[in-house]
Design an enzyme around this catalytic site. Structure first.
Site, PDB file in Angstrom:
ATOM      1  N   ASP A   8       0.793  -1.217   0.016  1.00  0.00           N
ATOM      2  CA  ASP A   8       0.008  -0.041  -0.064  1.00  0.00           C
ATOM      3  C   ASP A   8       1.086   1.250   0.099  1.00  0.00           C
ATOM      4  O   ASP A   8       2.050   1.125   0.472  1.00  0.00           O
ATOM      5  CB  ASP A   8      -0.856   0.030   1.398  1.00  0.00           C
ATOM      6  CG  ASP A   8      -1.574   1.267   1.433  1.00  0.00           C
ATOM      7  OD1 ASP A   8      -2.354   1.907   0.880  1.00  0.00           O
ATOM      8  OD2 ASP A   8      -1.245   1.691   2.696  1.00  0.00           O
ATOM      9  N   ASP A  10      -0.244   5.006   0.748  1.00  0.00           N
ATOM     10  CA  ASP A  10      -0.552   6.171   1.801  1.00  0.00           C
ATOM     11  C   ASP A  10      -0.428   5.424   3.406  1.00  0.00           C
ATOM     12  O   ASP A  10      -1.094   4.583   3.507  1.00  0.00           O
ATOM     13  CB  ASP A  10      -1.776   6.738   1.535  1.00  0.00           C
ATOM     14  CG  ASP A  10      -1.756   7.598   0.285  1.00  0.00           C
ATOM     15  OD1 ASP A  10      -0.652   8.504   0.179  1.00  0.00           O
ATOM     16  OD2 ASP A  10      -2.547   7.563  -0.575  1.00  0.00           O
ATOM     17  N   GLY A  50     -10.433   6.934  -1.630  1.00  0.00           N
ATOM     18  CA  GLY A  50     -10.356   7.396  -2.950  1.00  0.00           C
ATOM     19  C   GLY A  50     -10.830   8.985  -2.732  1.00  0.00           C
ATOM     20  O   GLY A  50     -11.873   9.344  -1.698  1.00  0.00           O
ATOM     21  N   GLY A  51     -10.083   9.898  -3.132  1.00  0.00           N
ATOM     22  CA  GLY A  51     -10.458  11.446  -3.144  1.00  0.00           C
ATOM     23  C   GLY A  51     -11.659  12.058  -3.407  1.00  0.00           C
ATOM     24  O   GLY A  51     -12.521  12.635  -2.609  1.00  0.00           O
ATOM     25  N   LYS A  79      -6.495  19.397  -6.404  1.00  0.00           N
ATOM     26  CA  LYS A  79      -5.950  18.792  -5.146  1.00  0.00           C
ATOM     27  C   LYS A  79      -4.750  17.825  -5.556  1.00  0.00           C
ATOM     28  O   LYS A  79      -3.746  18.067  -4.797  1.00  0.00           O
ATOM     29  CB  LYS A  79      -7.016  17.800  -4.365  1.00  0.00           C
ATOM     30  CG  LYS A  79      -6.367  17.338  -3.247  1.00  0.00           C
ATOM     31  CD  LYS A  79      -6.265  15.912  -3.334  1.00  0.00           C
ATOM     32  CE  LYS A  79      -5.244  15.394  -2.194  1.00  0.00           C
ATOM     33  NZ  LYS A  79      -5.028  13.999  -2.398  1.00  0.00           N
ATOM     34  N   THR A 118      -4.784   5.454  -4.314  1.00  0.00           N
ATOM     35  CA  THR A 118      -4.397   6.663  -4.673  1.00  0.00           C
ATOM     36  C   THR A 118      -4.003   6.721  -6.112  1.00  0.00           C
ATOM     37  O   THR A 118      -3.979   5.638  -6.898  1.00  0.00           O
ATOM     38  CB  THR A 118      -3.068   7.172  -3.916  1.00  0.00           C
ATOM     39  OG1 THR A 118      -3.065   8.560  -3.828  1.00  0.00           O
ATOM     40  CG2 THR A 118      -1.827   6.416  -4.395  1.00  0.00           C
ATOM     41  N   SER A 119      -4.282   7.830  -6.793  1.00  0.00           N
ATOM     42  CA  SER A 119      -4.105   7.847  -8.244  1.00  0.00           C
ATOM     43  C   SER A 119      -2.577   8.040  -8.576  1.00  0.00           C
ATOM     44  O   SER A 119      -1.421   8.146  -8.037  1.00  0.00           O
ATOM     45  CB  SER A 119      -4.720   9.225  -8.643  1.00  0.00           C
ATOM     46  OG  SER A 119      -4.010  10.310  -8.246  1.00  0.00           O
TER      47      SER A 119
HETATM   48 MG   LIG Z   1      -2.936   3.170   3.760  1.00  0.00          MG
END
Ligand SMILES: [Mg+2]
Length: 228
Positions: A8, A10, A50-51, A79, A118-119
């Protein structure tokens, strides 16, 4: 014998969540919105992966006027641009123990992959600034949020990482810091090592096979002792 480790991003490779929070706030302010996410609120919002989904969830729980999907998409894109500039400016580094662990895995010939919500631009910014321009050579597969239909806790992103690795789940292990991440990896049939992070530290990590307080112990868990 573990043939691949899937990470992962983040909270796991880097404590990026605080940078994400600040980037959201700067993007809101640049768009003329008077929203400000403090740490406590952001911790709650992180339960939604997801943002774009996170912004939509915020609108819902605070009964803000609804926004079109395109508006949310544009806000999220802004962002991401703010986040990228912050990371490229050196505001984030890898968690202690991660650089050494990645090097040890490479020396041993263990394959590496990424499975994140994340992207791709976010991953590119973080890993090129911390691992160098050729970071991509280290990872056989990069499975990112916008490449799959359902985000974590659905197993899609881990299923994709396994397809890119061309390995069965039984020969791989996932490294995660959140409950949603553990559920996603488990759903794909993986063993999971959880590492506590600043923002998800209070998550119930009980679904993982191993829970570590930080990333420095990863080598001891993953790398065979006879080689050490
Ligand atoms: Mg994480």
């Amino acid at each position: 014998m573990i043939k691949a480790v899937i990470f992962d991003v983040d909270g796991t490779l880097a404590e990026t969540e605080e940078v994400h929070r600040l980037a959201f706030n700067r993007a809101f302010s640049n768009a003329g919105l008077d929203w400000s996410w403090d740490q406590e609120l952001y911790r709650r919002l992180l339960k939604v992966t997801g943002g774009k989904e996170r912004i939509a969830h915020f609108l819902e729980i605070f009964e803000k006027p609804p926004m079109e999907a395109e508006q949310i998409g544009a806000l999220h894109k802004a962002k991401t641009a703010v986040y990228t500039r912050m990371v490229e400016g050196g505001e984030v580094s890898l968690r202690p123990g991660i650089p050494e662990f990645l090097d040890a895995l490479r020396e041993r010939g263990t394959k590496l992959a990424i499975a994140t919500t994340t992207s791709l631009p976010n991953i590119e910014a973080l890993l090129s600034s911390t691992l160098g321009a050729h970071w991509r050579d280290r990872f056989v597969g990069v499975a990112a949020g916008d490449m799959v239909e359902r985000k974590k806790p659905a197993p899609d992103v881990y299923d994709l990482a396994l397809r890119l690795l061309e390995l069965p789940a039984g020969e791989c292990v996932a490294v995660e810091d959140s409950r949603n991440g553990i559920l996603s990896a488990k759903g794909a049939g993986l063993r999971v090592i959880a590492v506590r992070s600043a923002y998800c530290g209070a998550d119930d990590l009980g679904g993982a096979d191993v829970v570590l307080e930080d990333c420095r112990g990863l080598g001891l868990v993953v790398l065979p002792k006879s080689d050490g």
